[in-house]
Write a protein that holds these residues in place. Sequence first.
Motif, PDB file in Angstrom:
ATOM      1  N   CYS A 166       0.835  -1.207   0.000  1.00 39.58           N
ATOM      2  CA  CYS A 166       0.000   0.000   0.000  1.00 39.58           C
ATOM      3  C   CYS A 166       0.870   1.258   0.000  1.00 39.58           C
ATOM      4  N   ALA A 167       1.908   1.248   0.799  1.00 38.43           N
ATOM      5  CA  ALA A 167       2.800   2.408   0.860  1.00 38.43           C
ATOM      6  C   ALA A 167       3.450   2.657  -0.493  1.00 38.43           C
ATOM      7  N   ASP A 168       3.798   1.584  -1.198  1.00 39.48           N
ATOM      8  CA  ASP A 168       4.445   1.737  -2.498  1.00 39.48           C
ATOM      9  C   ASP A 168       3.471   2.248  -3.558  1.00 39.48           C
ATOM     10  N   ILE A 169       2.286   1.635  -3.638  1.00 37.67           N
ATOM     11  CA  ILE A 169       1.362   2.026  -4.706  1.00 37.67           C
ATOM     12  C   ILE A 169       0.771   3.417  -4.444  1.00 37.67           C
ATOM     13  N   TYR A 170       0.777   3.841  -3.199  1.00 36.65           N
ATOM     14  CA  TYR A 170       0.275   5.183  -2.894  1.00 36.65           C
ATOM     15  C   TYR A 170       1.290   6.283  -3.214  1.00 36.65           C
ATOM     16  N   THR A 171       2.443   5.908  -3.728  1.00 38.53           N
ATOM     17  CA  THR A 171       3.384   6.915  -4.244  1.00 38.53           C
ATOM     18  C   THR A 171       3.051   7.303  -5.681  1.00 38.53           C
ATOM     19  N   CYS A 172       2.118   6.594  -6.292  1.00 37.92           N
ATOM     20  CA  CYS A 172       1.741   6.882  -7.679  1.00 37.92           C
ATOM     21  C   CYS A 172       0.879   8.141  -7.738  1.00 37.92           C
ATOM     22  N   PRO A 173       1.184   9.060  -8.620  1.00 37.24           N
ATOM     23  CA  PRO A 173       0.398  10.305  -8.708  1.00 37.24           C
ATOM     24  C   PRO A 173      -1.068  10.065  -9.046  1.00 37.24           C
ATOM     25  N   GLY A 174      -1.381   8.907  -9.650  1.00 37.90           N
ATOM     26  CA  GLY A 174      -2.751   8.633 -10.062  1.00 37.90           C
ATOM     27  C   GLY A 174      -3.740   8.501  -8.930  1.00 37.90           C
ATOM     28  N   VAL A 176      -4.828  10.626  -7.034  1.00 30.50           N
ATOM     29  CA  VAL A 176      -5.737  11.780  -6.963  1.00 30.50           C
ATOM     30  C   VAL A 176      -7.026  11.503  -7.729  1.00 30.50           C
ATOM     31  N   ALA A 177      -6.973  10.588  -8.731  1.00 32.66           N
ATOM     32  CA  ALA A 177      -8.177  10.241  -9.483  1.00 32.66           C
ATOM     33  C   ALA A 177      -9.161   9.454  -8.632  1.00 32.66           C
ATOM     34  N   PRO A 184      -1.288   9.507   0.252  1.00 30.35           N
ATOM     35  CA  PRO A 184      -2.341   9.393   1.260  1.00 30.35           C
ATOM     36  C   PRO A 184      -1.949   8.397   2.353  1.00 30.35           C
ATOM     37  N   PRO A 185      -2.636   8.414   3.477  1.00 30.46           N
ATOM     38  CA  PRO A 185      -2.342   7.450   4.540  1.00 30.46           C
ATOM     39  C   PRO A 185      -2.682   6.031   4.100  1.00 30.46           C
ATOM     40  N   THR A 186      -1.895   5.090   4.546  1.00 28.22           N
ATOM     41  CA  THR A 186      -2.074   3.697   4.100  1.00 28.22           C
ATOM     42  C   THR A 186      -3.275   3.032   4.752  1.00 28.22           C
ATOM     43  N   ASN A 187      -3.893   3.678   5.743  1.00 28.30           N
ATOM     44  CA  ASN A 187      -5.063   3.036   6.350  1.00 28.30           C
ATOM     45  C   ASN A 187      -6.301   3.124   5.462  1.00 28.30           C
TER      46      ASN A 187
END
Length: 317
Positions: A166-174, A176-177, A184-187
């Motif tokens: 989750c921490a890794d994929i939440y680094t993707c700019p997408g 915001v869509a 964002p927070p991983t929770n």
Amino acid sequence: MNNLISINLIYFFFYLITVIISSAPMIKTTTPAAAVESACKTRCGPLEIKYPFGTGHGCGSPRFHPYVTCSAAAGSGGEGELRLTTHTGSYQVTSISYSDSVLTVAPPCMSNCTSMQPSSANFGLDWAGPFQLGPSTFILLACSPETYSITVKGNPICDPSSLYLCADIYTCPGVVALGLPLFPPTNTCCVYSPANLGPEDELDLEALGCEGYSSVVALGDSPTDPVRWRYGVALKYTLGGFDGYDVAPSCRGCEQSGGVCGYAPPRNSFVCVCGKYGNTTTDCYGYNWIYTSSSVLSSGSIWQGILAAVSIFLMLN
């Protein structure tokens, strides 16, 4: 004089055979091959097609044809696109591992690092079909806090040991869509493991309290770089007991001879499709042919005629 009689008898012999063959009763073939598409191919787009899959009706296994077909697709260059169809939609097949019996699909509503989106449709499988979830990891995105309290058979659906994904994929700019801020927070993310499609055989995101999902087949050489992950939904497939013939040796010989394994309705008996040469019940090396023409000579009648001609010739000689 004797030589003349012998010559005349020989002419009579061949004439009699010709008359018998030309007047022999014609038998209509049941032509199960007629129900088999002559367009059975060994490739669909970039994918090699082998049993149990086929490119159309009569190709591959009858258990798989309603689900997996080769369809025309824009931008495919006329080579077609292999697709899996279930009650929830139609999905492009991106790879097949015949050794592992795994097929990978790319649902259009699935998110990846370069393109994230709220999922407008559930992904699902048909309970009577030959597929089940395989070795891929579902990541639920933009989830509510209640998602972490959901359990299946007393076990939480979110795997805390895989939260790093989750921490890794939440680094993707997408992200915001999905209505999330950058980083964002991983929770709000849940690694759904082991995934369960539920009683409707669907990934019901609304019931899970999430806006979207991603599915990862492999992390590759850069497990912390989600841009380089391989995305898709991996599905295991099984033949089951549907095929009523011993397909393993028959199909192996057919494919080794350059043919395509298929089946002939209505009994779905095994057929080796040999292209313009017709179809056989074994392989394409040239025996046990099933002719695709509307009628053929009765072999029994031909042999009876030849034996009769030989008998007359011997009596007269």
